[in-house]
Each structure stands twice: as C-alpha cells, then as structure tokens.
Design a protein around this motif. Structure first.
Motif, PDB file in Angstrom:
ATOM      1  N   THR A  42       0.843  -1.183   0.000  1.00  0.00           N
ATOM      2  CA  THR A  42       0.000   0.000   0.000  1.00  0.00           C
ATOM      3  C   THR A  42       0.886   1.244   0.000  1.00  0.00           C
ATOM      4  OG1 THR A  42      -0.091   0.183   2.410  1.00  0.00           O
ATOM      5  CG2 THR A  42      -1.778  -1.198   1.351  1.00  0.00           C
ATOM      6  N   GLU A  43       0.308   2.375  -0.381  1.00  0.00           N
ATOM      7  CA  GLU A  43       1.054   3.637  -0.354  1.00  0.00           C
ATOM      8  C   GLU A  43       1.484   3.975   1.077  1.00  0.00           C
ATOM      9  OE1 GLU A  43       2.219   5.375  -2.960  1.00  0.00           O
ATOM     10  OE2 GLU A  43       1.390   3.756  -4.178  1.00  0.00           O
ATOM     11  N   GLN A  44       0.632   3.646   2.046  1.00  0.00           N
ATOM     12  CA  GLN A  44       0.970   3.919   3.447  1.00  0.00           C
ATOM     13  C   GLN A  44       2.166   3.092   3.889  1.00  0.00           C
ATOM     14  OE1 GLN A  44      -2.879   3.070   5.140  1.00  0.00           O
ATOM     15  NE2 GLN A  44      -3.343   5.251   5.310  1.00  0.00           N
ATOM     16  N   ARG A  45       2.169   1.828   3.507  1.00  0.00           N
ATOM     17  CA  ARG A  45       3.288   0.944   3.846  1.00  0.00           C
ATOM     18  C   ARG A  45       4.569   1.436   3.188  1.00  0.00           C
ATOM     19  NH1 ARG A  45       4.582  -4.704   5.127  1.00  0.00           N
ATOM     20  NH2 ARG A  45       6.308  -5.345   3.809  1.00  0.00           N
ATOM     21  N   LYS A  46       4.474   1.813   1.909  1.00  0.00           N
ATOM     22  CA  LYS A  46       5.649   2.317   1.198  1.00  0.00           C
ATOM     23  C   LYS A  46       6.196   3.568   1.873  1.00  0.00           C
ATOM     24  CE  LYS A  46       4.268   0.670  -3.370  1.00  0.00           C
ATOM     25  NZ  LYS A  46       3.773   1.100  -4.695  1.00  0.00           N
ATOM     26  N   GLU A 101       6.722  15.020   8.973  1.00  0.00           N
ATOM     27  CA  GLU A 101       7.517  15.002   7.745  1.00  0.00           C
ATOM     28  C   GLU A 101       6.640  15.386   6.555  1.00  0.00           C
ATOM     29  OE1 GLU A 101      11.068  14.255   5.555  1.00  0.00           O
ATOM     30  OE2 GLU A 101      10.737  14.363   7.704  1.00  0.00           O
ATOM     31  N   PRO A 102       7.055  16.393   5.790  1.00  0.00           N
ATOM     32  CA  PRO A 102       6.255  16.743   4.609  1.00  0.00           C
ATOM     33  C   PRO A 102       6.335  15.637   3.559  1.00  0.00           C
ATOM     34  CG  PRO A 102       8.275  18.046   4.683  1.00  0.00           C
ATOM     35  CD  PRO A 102       8.233  17.227   5.942  1.00  0.00           C
ATOM     36  N   GLY A 103       5.254  15.464   2.847  1.00  0.00           N
ATOM     37  CA  GLY A 103       5.221  14.450   1.806  1.00  0.00           C
ATOM     38  C   GLY A 103       4.062  14.699   0.865  1.00  0.00           C
ATOM     39  N   SER A 104       4.116  14.064  -0.294  1.00  0.00           N
ATOM     40  CA  SER A 104       3.057  14.254  -1.272  1.00  0.00           C
ATOM     41  C   SER A 104       1.772  13.559  -0.843  1.00  0.00           C
ATOM     42  CB  SER A 104       3.508  13.749  -2.641  1.00  0.00           C
ATOM     43  OG  SER A 104       3.861  12.386  -2.559  1.00  0.00           O
TER      44      SER A 104
END
Length: 140
Positions: free
Chosen positions: A6-10, A36-39
């Motif tokens: 999943t995107e969360q896991r990644k 932490e900033p992220g897309s």
C-alpha cells in the motif's frame, strides 16, 4: 506470501529506511512521520500500530527493549540477509552494528558446541557500548 504494498506501507518503509540508524517507539514513529512533509498524507496512528509488528515479523524491523524500561523501540533493518547474522546495539548512542557473517557464524557454532544452545540470530541483538561511547564520547 507476498505482502501487498500500500502507499501507506511504502511511505512508512521509506521513512524508516531514511532514518535506519535511529530507533523509536511506535508513538514516536507516528509523530515523526506526521511532521515530515510528503506528497501523501502520513499513515494514521492505528495503521502504523498495525504495520510495525508485521514488519517485525517479516524481519524488516527489529524490536528492542528501551534501557531500564518496559518500552519497546523499533528500528529499520537495512541490507540483505539481515536475519542471517547477529547485531550489536550500543545502549548509549543507540547505533546498530551488523556483525560480519563469518564472525556471527563462528560465534553461533561456538555457543552450540559449548552450551548446546541454538541462538536465533534473526531475533538476537547483543547489547553493549560502542567504541566511541566507551571512550566517553557520548552520542556518536
């Protein structure tokens, strides 16, 4: 069985890998990732609480007991075959060292010969003090 990525896991794995020399409680990992900033938005706290024990089972993350407490710390294990050698963790600065595969094997064989005890190298961490901390360097 392959793990669904999943995107969360990644995002969690990428962040933990980026900070692989650091060990934190699950709560601290949640707070740090959230800051932490992220897309993509950070995984929720309950998601991280579910994911980290699975990562421990998969051998991607190690779980340690925090010095003189009942608190667990979690740290990303980088590199291939991390479950096939021993690790040494400095109880002062927290740095994790990978013992050479041959040294690990020799140590494990010696323990088996002398004490008839088989050590699970994937789950065993030797605690002590690194050279820098022994010399009074404190945090390295």
């Amino acid at each position: 069985m392959a793990q669904y990525q999943t995107e969360q896991r990644k995002r969690l794995l990428a962040y933990m890998k980026l900070h692989s020399e650091e060990a934190y409680t699950i709560e601290e990992w949640c707070e740090r990732l959230k800051a932490e900033p992220g897309s993509l938005p950070a995984p929720g706290k309950s998601t991280i609480y579910r994911m980290i024990p699975k990562l421990v089972e998969e051998g991607l993350v190690k779980r340690f007991v925090k010095e003189n407490s009942r608190t667990f710390l979690y740290q990303m294990m980088c590199g291939e075959h991390c479950d096939s050698h021993l690790h040494m963790k400095c109880s002062v600065c927290g740095k994790l060292y990978h013992m050479d595969d041959r040294e690990s094997e020799a140590f494990l064989v010696q323990v088996m010969k002398k004490h008839h005890f088989q050590i699970d190298e994937g789950r065993t961490v030797l605690l002590g003090q690194c050279e820098g901390c022994c010399k009074g360097g404190g945090e390295s």
